[in-house]
Design a protein around this motif. Structure first.
Motif, PDB file in Angstrom:
ATOM      1  N   THR A  47      -3.411  10.834  -8.975  1.00 37.99           N
ATOM      2  CA  THR A  47      -2.762   9.988  -7.970  1.00 37.99           C
ATOM      3  C   THR A  47      -1.920  10.825  -7.014  1.00 37.99           C
ATOM      4  N   ASN A  48      -1.586  12.053  -7.383  1.00 30.90           N
ATOM      5  CA  ASN A  48      -0.840  12.940  -6.482  1.00 30.90           C
ATOM      6  C   ASN A  48      -1.723  13.442  -5.337  1.00 30.90           C
ATOM      7  N   ASP A  49      -3.048  13.350  -5.493  1.00 38.48           N
ATOM      8  CA  ASP A  49      -3.980  13.825  -4.470  1.00 38.48           C
ATOM      9  C   ASP A  49      -4.402  12.738  -3.484  1.00 38.48           C
ATOM     10  N   LEU A  50      -3.910  11.506  -3.641  1.00 34.89           N
ATOM     11  CA  LEU A  50      -4.361  10.396  -2.797  1.00 34.89           C
ATOM     12  C   LEU A  50      -4.041  10.646  -1.333  1.00 34.89           C
ATOM     13  N   LYS A  51      -4.973  10.207  -0.472  1.00 39.23           N
ATOM     14  CA  LYS A  51      -4.810  10.278   0.978  1.00 39.23           C
ATOM     15  C   LYS A  51      -5.346   8.988   1.580  1.00 39.23           C
ATOM     16  N   ASN A  52      -4.834   8.622   2.737  1.00 46.03           N
ATOM     17  CA  ASN A  52      -5.354   7.442   3.430  1.00 46.03           C
ATOM     18  C   ASN A  52      -6.824   7.673   3.774  1.00 46.03           C
ATOM     19  N   GLY A  53      -7.658   6.651   3.530  1.00 47.10           N
ATOM     20  CA  GLY A  53      -9.085   6.744   3.822  1.00 47.10           C
ATOM     21  C   GLY A  53      -9.915   7.223   2.640  1.00 47.10           C
ATOM     22  N   MET A  54      -9.282   7.759   1.597  1.00 50.49           N
ATOM     23  CA  MET A  54     -10.006   8.213   0.418  1.00 50.49           C
ATOM     24  C   MET A  54     -10.622   7.004  -0.283  1.00 50.49           C
ATOM     25  N   VAL A  55     -11.821   7.154  -0.818  1.00 46.29           N
ATOM     26  CA  VAL A  55     -12.496   6.056  -1.505  1.00 46.29           C
ATOM     27  C   VAL A  55     -12.463   6.318  -3.006  1.00 46.29           C
TER      28      VAL A  55
ATOM     29  N   ALA B 256     -11.095   1.602  -0.768  1.00 46.42           N
ATOM     30  CA  ALA B 256     -10.558   2.604   0.156  1.00 46.42           C
ATOM     31  C   ALA B 256      -9.037   2.521   0.141  1.00 46.42           C
ATOM     32  N   VAL B 257      -8.376   3.661   0.132  1.00 48.61           N
ATOM     33  CA  VAL B 257      -6.918   3.708   0.161  1.00 48.61           C
ATOM     34  C   VAL B 257      -6.460   3.454   1.593  1.00 48.61           C
ATOM     35  N   VAL B 258      -5.756   2.342   1.798  1.00 44.96           N
ATOM     36  CA  VAL B 258      -5.233   2.017   3.118  1.00 44.96           C
ATOM     37  C   VAL B 258      -3.863   2.655   3.291  1.00 44.96           C
ATOM     38  N   GLU B 259      -3.041   2.572   2.235  1.00 44.42           N
ATOM     39  CA  GLU B 259      -1.691   3.095   2.299  1.00 44.42           C
ATOM     40  C   GLU B 259      -1.264   3.491   0.893  1.00 44.42           C
ATOM     41  N   PHE B 260      -0.450   4.512   0.790  1.00 44.97           N
ATOM     42  CA  PHE B 260       0.061   4.904  -0.525  1.00 44.97           C
ATOM     43  C   PHE B 260       1.488   5.402  -0.368  1.00 44.97           C
ATOM     44  N   GLN B 261       2.253   5.284  -1.457  1.00 46.90           N
ATOM     45  CA  GLN B 261       3.642   5.729  -1.424  1.00 46.90           C
ATOM     46  C   GLN B 261       4.028   6.233  -2.808  1.00 46.90           C
TER      47      GLN B 261
ATOM     48  N   VAL C  27       2.974   5.671  -8.239  1.00 47.25           N
ATOM     49  CA  VAL C  27       2.378   5.631  -6.900  1.00 47.25           C
ATOM     50  C   VAL C  27       1.984   4.198  -6.607  1.00 47.25           C
ATOM     51  N   ARG C  28       2.533   3.664  -5.519  1.00 41.18           N
ATOM     52  CA  ARG C  28       2.213   2.298  -5.078  1.00 41.18           C
ATOM     53  C   ARG C  28       1.162   2.406  -3.972  1.00 41.18           C
ATOM     54  N   THR C  29       0.031   1.704  -4.130  1.00 36.18           N
ATOM     55  CA  THR C  29      -1.062   1.805  -3.153  1.00 36.18           C
ATOM     56  C   THR C  29      -1.477   0.427  -2.644  1.00 36.18           C
ATOM     57  N   THR C  30      -2.037   0.431  -1.455  1.00 40.62           N
ATOM     58  CA  THR C  30      -2.727  -0.724  -0.906  1.00 40.62           C
ATOM     59  C   THR C  30      -4.183  -0.314  -0.792  1.00 40.62           C
ATOM     60  N   LEU C  31      -5.059  -1.064  -1.465  1.00 38.08           N
ATOM     61  CA  LEU C  31      -6.483  -0.736  -1.504  1.00 38.08           C
ATOM     62  C   LEU C  31      -7.297  -1.831  -0.834  1.00 38.08           C
ATOM     63  N   LYS C  32      -8.358  -1.423  -0.137  1.00 36.67           N
ATOM     64  CA  LYS C  32      -9.257  -2.372   0.520  1.00 36.67           C
ATOM     65  C   LYS C  32     -10.648  -2.203  -0.070  1.00 36.67           C
TER      66      LYS C  32
ATOM     67  N   GLU D  58     -10.982   8.136 -10.407  1.00 35.92           N
ATOM     68  CA  GLU D  58     -12.311   8.617 -10.030  1.00 35.92           C
ATOM     69  C   GLU D  58     -12.520   8.388  -8.538  1.00 35.92           C
ATOM     70  N   THR D  59     -12.869   9.455  -7.838  1.00 36.36           N
ATOM     71  CA  THR D  59     -13.136   9.333  -6.412  1.00 36.36           C
ATOM     72  C   THR D  59     -14.627   9.118  -6.201  1.00 36.36           C
ATOM     73  N   ALA D  60     -14.958   8.427  -5.133  1.00 39.44           N
ATOM     74  CA  ALA D  60     -16.359   8.171  -4.803  1.00 39.44           C
ATOM     75  C   ALA D  60     -16.756   9.078  -3.643  1.00 39.44           C
ATOM     76  N   ASN D  61     -17.975   9.554  -3.672  1.00 37.84           N
ATOM     77  CA  ASN D  61     -18.481  10.402  -2.611  1.00 37.84           C
ATOM     78  C   ASN D  61     -19.108   9.519  -1.538  1.00 37.84           C
ATOM     79  N   VAL D  62     -18.375   9.301  -0.453  1.00 41.00           N
ATOM     80  CA  VAL D  62     -18.862   8.474   0.649  1.00 41.00           C
ATOM     81  C   VAL D  62     -19.268   9.401   1.787  1.00 41.00           C
ATOM     82  N   ASP D  63     -20.515   9.269   2.206  1.00 42.42           N
ATOM     83  CA  ASP D  63     -21.069  10.105   3.261  1.00 42.42           C
ATOM     84  C   ASP D  63     -21.017   9.340   4.574  1.00 42.42           C
ATOM     85  N   LYS D  64     -20.187   9.819   5.505  1.00 42.62           N
ATOM     86  CA  LYS D  64     -20.095   9.187   6.830  1.00 42.62           C
ATOM     87  C   LYS D  64     -20.875  10.039   7.811  1.00 42.62           C
ATOM     88  N   ARG D  65     -21.857   9.402   8.472  1.00 40.68           N
ATOM     89  CA  ARG D  65     -22.708  10.137   9.412  1.00 40.68           C
ATOM     90  C   ARG D  65     -22.739   9.441  10.764  1.00 40.68           C
TER      91      ARG D  65
END
Length: 185
Positions: A4-12, A21-26, A37-42, A61-68
């Motif tokens: 949870t220390n590695d979370l970033k906005n937009g991470m899936v 998807a992580v919208v916001e984290f604190q 860690v308090r998060t808002t997830l979508k 667990e992070t998901a590998n999302v490929d944006k093209r």
């Protein structure tokens, strides 16, 4: 896997076999008790938004999302066909995945298509598009104290509220997130 220390906005994240998807984290360190860690997830597919709290340092667990970057080619029944601009591969994306974006999807438009393990998750349009007004009633100015709006049908078939001075055939700029008129093009 990440913590949870590695979370970033937009991470899936892959939580309970669903993609969020992580919208916001604190990061919160209260005076008493352990940090968390308090998060808002979508939810990636449904758009549902939830708040979730994790203990600091918990593995997620992070998901590998490929944006093209892809180009919209044509509609094929209920599906929409996009072409990868690097490899020229074509993929079919169903209408449910495209959703309301179809209202602002123009032929040959460049969009971002996100996939996970080969399955299209969502289509991301540019924040604004330039479209032509297919039809709108002529505006009558003078019978109100403030400027008014009127409905206008654009080339994709969607209806947008525009100012009274806009006429049929004009090109306008529209916000793809909420369908708002932004100005003349």
């Amino acid at each position: 896997m990440a913590t949870t220390n590695d979370l970033k906005n937009g991470m899936v994240l892959n939580l309970d076999r669903e993609l969020w998807a992580v919208v916001e984290f604190q990061h919160v360190k209260p005076g008493k008790g352990p940090a968390f860690v308090r998060t808002t997830l979508k939810h990636v597919l449904t758009g549902k938004v939830v708040d979730k709290t994790f203990n600091a340092g918990t593995k997620v667990e992070t998901a590998n999302v490929d944006k093209r970057q892809m180009q919209y080619l044509y509609a094929d029944g209920e599906d929409f066909v996009f072409m990868d601009l690097d490899t020229y591969d074509q993929i079919h994306v169903n209408g449910e995945t495209v959703g309301d974006n179809v209202n602002y999807l123009l032929p040959e438009a460049e969009v971002i298509v996100a996939t996970h393990e080969g399955v299209p998750l969502y289509v991301e349009l540019p924040t604004s598009v330039i479209v032509q007004v297919k039809y709108t009633e002529p505006g009558l100015q003078g019978d109100r104290s403030t400027g008014g709006n009127k409905p206008a049908e654009i080339e994709t078939g969607a209806t947008v509220q525009v100012p009274l001075f806009i006429t049929t055939g004009e090109k306008i700029k529209v916000d793809t997130r909420d369908g708002r008129y932004l100005g003349r093009a």
